[in-house]
Design an enzyme around this catalytic site. Structure first.
Site, mmCIF file in Angstrom:
data_model
loop_
_atom_site.group_PDB
_atom_site.id
_atom_site.type_symbol
_atom_site.label_atom_id
_atom_site.label_comp_id
_atom_site.label_asym_id
_atom_site.label_seq_id
_atom_site.Cartn_x
_atom_site.Cartn_y
_atom_site.Cartn_z
ATOM 1 N N MET A 94 -0.337 -50.054 -24.376
ATOM 2 C CA MET A 94 0.010 -50.354 -22.978
ATOM 3 C C MET A 94 1.298 -51.164 -22.977
ATOM 4 O O MET A 94 1.455 -52.067 -23.795
ATOM 5 C CB MET A 94 -1.108 -51.178 -22.332
ATOM 6 C CG MET A 94 -0.720 -51.751 -20.953
ATOM 7 S SD MET A 94 -2.076 -52.667 -20.165
ATOM 8 C CE MET A 94 -2.194 -54.108 -21.207
ATOM 9 N N ASP A 118 4.589 -51.867 -19.721
ATOM 10 C CA ASP A 118 4.896 -52.473 -18.414
ATOM 11 C C ASP A 118 3.785 -52.312 -17.359
ATOM 12 O O ASP A 118 3.224 -51.214 -17.216
ATOM 13 C CB ASP A 118 6.126 -51.808 -17.780
ATOM 14 C CG ASP A 118 7.245 -51.554 -18.758
ATOM 15 O OD1 ASP A 118 7.194 -52.047 -19.893
ATOM 16 O OD2 ASP A 118 8.181 -50.834 -18.373
ATOM 17 N N GLN A 130 2.133 -48.645 -17.964
ATOM 18 C CA GLN A 130 2.643 -47.680 -18.932
ATOM 19 C C GLN A 130 1.619 -47.542 -20.051
ATOM 20 O O GLN A 130 1.207 -48.551 -20.658
ATOM 21 C CB GLN A 130 3.980 -48.168 -19.506
ATOM 22 C CG GLN A 130 5.134 -48.093 -18.522
ATOM 23 C CD GLN A 130 5.632 -46.672 -18.342
ATOM 24 O OE1 GLN A 130 6.401 -46.184 -19.140
ATOM 25 N NE2 GLN A 130 5.186 -46.011 -17.277
ATOM 26 N N SER A 162 8.420 -46.368 -15.748
ATOM 27 C CA SER A 162 7.974 -47.399 -14.797
ATOM 28 C C SER A 162 8.431 -47.159 -13.371
ATOM 29 O O SER A 162 9.397 -46.423 -13.123
ATOM 30 C CB SER A 162 8.450 -48.770 -15.269
ATOM 31 O OG SER A 162 7.715 -49.112 -16.413
ATOM 32 N N ARG A 217 16.631 -46.104 -14.270
ATOM 33 C CA ARG A 217 15.158 -46.064 -14.179
ATOM 34 C C ARG A 217 14.559 -47.297 -13.495
ATOM 35 O O ARG A 217 15.236 -48.263 -13.202
ATOM 36 C CB ARG A 217 14.553 -45.908 -15.578
ATOM 37 C CG ARG A 217 14.896 -47.007 -16.558
ATOM 38 C CD ARG A 217 14.301 -46.697 -17.939
ATOM 39 N NE ARG A 217 14.668 -47.698 -18.919
ATOM 40 C CZ ARG A 217 15.756 -47.634 -19.674
ATOM 41 N NH1 ARG A 217 16.589 -46.631 -19.562
ATOM 42 N NH2 ARG A 217 16.014 -48.600 -20.534
HETATM 43 N N1 DQQ Z 1 9.498 -49.439 -20.345
HETATM 44 C C1 DQQ Z 1 10.775 -50.033 -20.169
HETATM 45 C C2 DQQ Z 1 11.233 -49.436 -18.871
HETATM 46 C C3 DQQ Z 1 10.760 -48.036 -18.966
HETATM 47 C C4 DQQ Z 1 9.446 -48.172 -19.649
HETATM 48 C C5 DQQ Z 1 10.698 -51.532 -20.131
HETATM 49 C C6 DQQ Z 1 9.149 -47.074 -20.638
HETATM 50 O O1 DQQ Z 1 12.627 -49.503 -18.679
HETATM 51 O O2 DQQ Z 1 10.632 -47.428 -17.701
HETATM 52 O O3 DQQ Z 1 9.808 -52.041 -21.061
HETATM 53 O O4 DQQ Z 1 7.883 -47.244 -21.199
#
Ligand code: DQQ
Length: 566
Positions: free
Chosen positions: A52, A54, A70, A114, A177
């Protein structure tokens, strides 16, 4: 090892994705079972297994708190990015639901990264998230609940209009993103910002929409800074000038200031400023990295945080990912990686200089046995054991301090390294030894030293992991932060949440926060001890100290939909 934070993890995995080896590398992550789990937490949020990172799209909807995150459904390392989903009635006990978003469309086939949730004017929630398309370019997509009368929001539908934003000119298509929660401007149109690398530096690209479906990029970003790299997971929200109440993300007005948070250089930095909802101008007090000591939510292990407005309790709540400080092979042994912090209420400090954070009050429901004493003198060079509680505990130490020392200080992290817990001064070090073995072979020291400047007291707060484990391979970082105290009060408080492998500390009633991850081998379970110590030469009075054992939170480890346990 200690520097493997979000960005590095992301960059490494992104390299794998862009080289077409993602599926092979990550779908074969086998878990070992039947291992003891000394580092699994009792009351911090984590999935039953796997990776796991974000927190995504936290929202309060029809009486239910939702946390998405995530998640790699196939293994304990980063990959196969999906949105895990859990619900709660109290932010403490959770039920895991089915995965909300899986990478299964051309516009997100290489990952659902994210994003955020926004409640539209008609009360309907909508997710905006980053998809990695067939070229691994980053685009922004929407998802709507299949059934808005379902408070559990258990199924999400991706509309055919996706993607709704593609990387604009001058923005690197692989660095675009993490859209924010939307807010309404003076013209009644929605705004969101997307973290971007614009001409090589960090930027919050601003978009506007009348209906949340069709988006037009504004000519200028909401803010950018040529001192920083790419901003991940930006967050933009209003705070009241005075008071602890939180505000809905669309609130503006003269009693309101705006916070912009960006995640970069392994840390979550924030700035304060005034936002004009007519011109979309954001005038900041001090820009990112412009002062000697930049504002951060937390001076320990804490990344990719996201806040949301809890309309039920009128507060703004902050979640953050806390990554591991052990090795990838440990991840396979444990079968999991990554924690979320305890959700924290967040508001502007009385003097308006910074934010204040405090664990949500609901956590107190888990308190059981209590140890309490008052007005205990802690002589210079002494230590007392706080017994009668277990290793999973919450503790609160408040010390009265009289005269102060004179000293000049620059970098607290460097100072924590020089002035460790055993190096005696006049006022401090004093604080707690947590997750300590009986013979003190292992301990993590969370402590203060007090210095005096021309007008006030500077308190150095440290979390020193250098003795946290006999295992040589785990992270042993020493973290530091400064607190400024009004000489009138001369009182320092420390609240520390200890939960097997995580130590969240709140100094000065939440003015400075440090989160540590530790992996003791001796100080585990019943073998863990807690001490208060004073290694200064001057006696201190502990005006009051309370510590509670904590019950396990109920985090139901099933992907079957079921009624939450209240
Ligand atoms: N984690 C990053 C973000 C992205 C995500 C930050 C990908 O920029 O969207 O930890 O797992």
């Amino acid at each position: 090892m200690m520097k493997i934070y979000g960005f590095c993890v992301f960059s490494f995995c992104y390299f794998l994705i862009s080289n077409g080896v993602q599926v092979a590398a990550f779908k074969d992550q086998r878990l070992r079972t039947n291992v003891s789990q000394p580092y699994r937490t009792a009351y911090h949020f984590q999935p039953s297994k796997n990776w796991m990172n974000d927190p995504n799209g936290p929202v309060y909807y029809k009486g239910v708190y939702h946390l998405f995150y995530q998640y790699n459904p196939y293994g304990p390392l980063w990959g196969n990015m999906s949105w895990g989903h859990a619900i709660s009635y109290d932010l403490v006990n959770w039920v895991h639901l089915d995965i909300a978003l899986l990478e299964n469309e051309p516009y997100d086939i290489n990952g659902c990264f994210s994003g955020s949730t926004t409640i539209l004017q008609n009360g309907e929630p909508v997710i905006m998230y980053t998809g990695l398309d067939t070229d691994s370019h980053q685009v922004q997509n929407l998802a709507f609940p299949k059934n808005i009368s379902d408070p559990l929001l258990s199924e999400w539908v991706k509309p055919s209009l996706n993607p709704v934003m593609s990387p604009p000119d001058r923005v690197d298509p692989t660095q675009f993103r993490d859209p924010t929660t939307g807010w309404l401007g003076a013209d009644g149109e929605w705004r969101v910002v997307v973290g971007s690398e614009l001409d090589g530096h960090g930027s919050a690209t601003l978009y506007k929409s009348k209906d949340f479906r069709t988006w037009i990029k504004s000519p200028s970003p909401l803010h950018s800074s040529n001192k920083t790299i790419m901003w991940e997971c930006p967050d933009f929200y209003p705070v009241l000038v005075s008071g602890k109440d939180g505000l809905d993300t669309s609130v503006q007005g003269k009693d309101v200031r705006h916070v912009l948070k960006a995640s970069f250089n392994d840390h979550d930095y924030y700035i304060l400023g005034n936002y004009d909802p007519t011109s979309d101008r954001y005038d900041v007090d001090v820009d990112f990295l412009d002062s000697k000591w930049s504002l951060r939510y937390d001076y320990g292990r804490f990344y990719a945080s996201k806040s949301f407005y809890d309309s039920d309790k009128k507060r703004r709540i902050l979640w953050s990912w806390v990554n591991e400080g052990d090795t990838d092979s440990d991840a396979f042994i444990k079968g999991w990686s990554g924690l979320q912090t305890i959700p924290r209420s967040i508001w502007l400090s009385e003097n308006g200089d910074q934010l204040v954070q405090w664990p949500v009050e609901e956590l107190e429901k888990l308190r059981t046995q209590k140890v309490h004493f008052e007005n205990e003198e802690l002589k210079g060079g002494s230590m007392i054991e706080i017994s009668g509680i277990t290793a999973s505990q919450i503790s609160h130490l408040a010390c009265q301090i009289s005269k102060m020392l004179s000293a000049e200080v620059v970098d607290p992290q460097a100072l924590c390294k020089q002035k460790n817990a055993s190096m005696s001064g006049k006022f401090g070090p004093f604080g707690l030894l947590v997750l300590a073995s009986k013979d003190l072979t292992e301990y993590t020291a969370v402590f203060f030293r007090v210095f005096r400047t021309a007008n006030n007291f500077r308190v150095l707060m440290c979390a020193d992991q250098s003795r946290s484990s006999v295992r040589p391979e785990v992270d042993k970082s020493i973290y530091g932060a400064f607190l400024t105290l009004d000489p009138q009060y001369a009182k320092i408080s420390l609240k520390t949440l200890i939960d097997h492998s995580i130590i969240e500390s709140f100094g000065g009633e939440g003015l400075a926060c440090i989160t540590a991850r530790v992996y003791p081998e001796l100080a585990i379970g019943e073998q863990a001890h807690l001490y208060a110590f004073n290694n200064g030469t001057q006696s201190l009075s502990i005006s009051s100290l309370s510590a509670w054992s904590m019950k396990n939170a109920q985090i139901v480890s099933t992907r079957k939909r079921r009624k939450p346990i209240i």
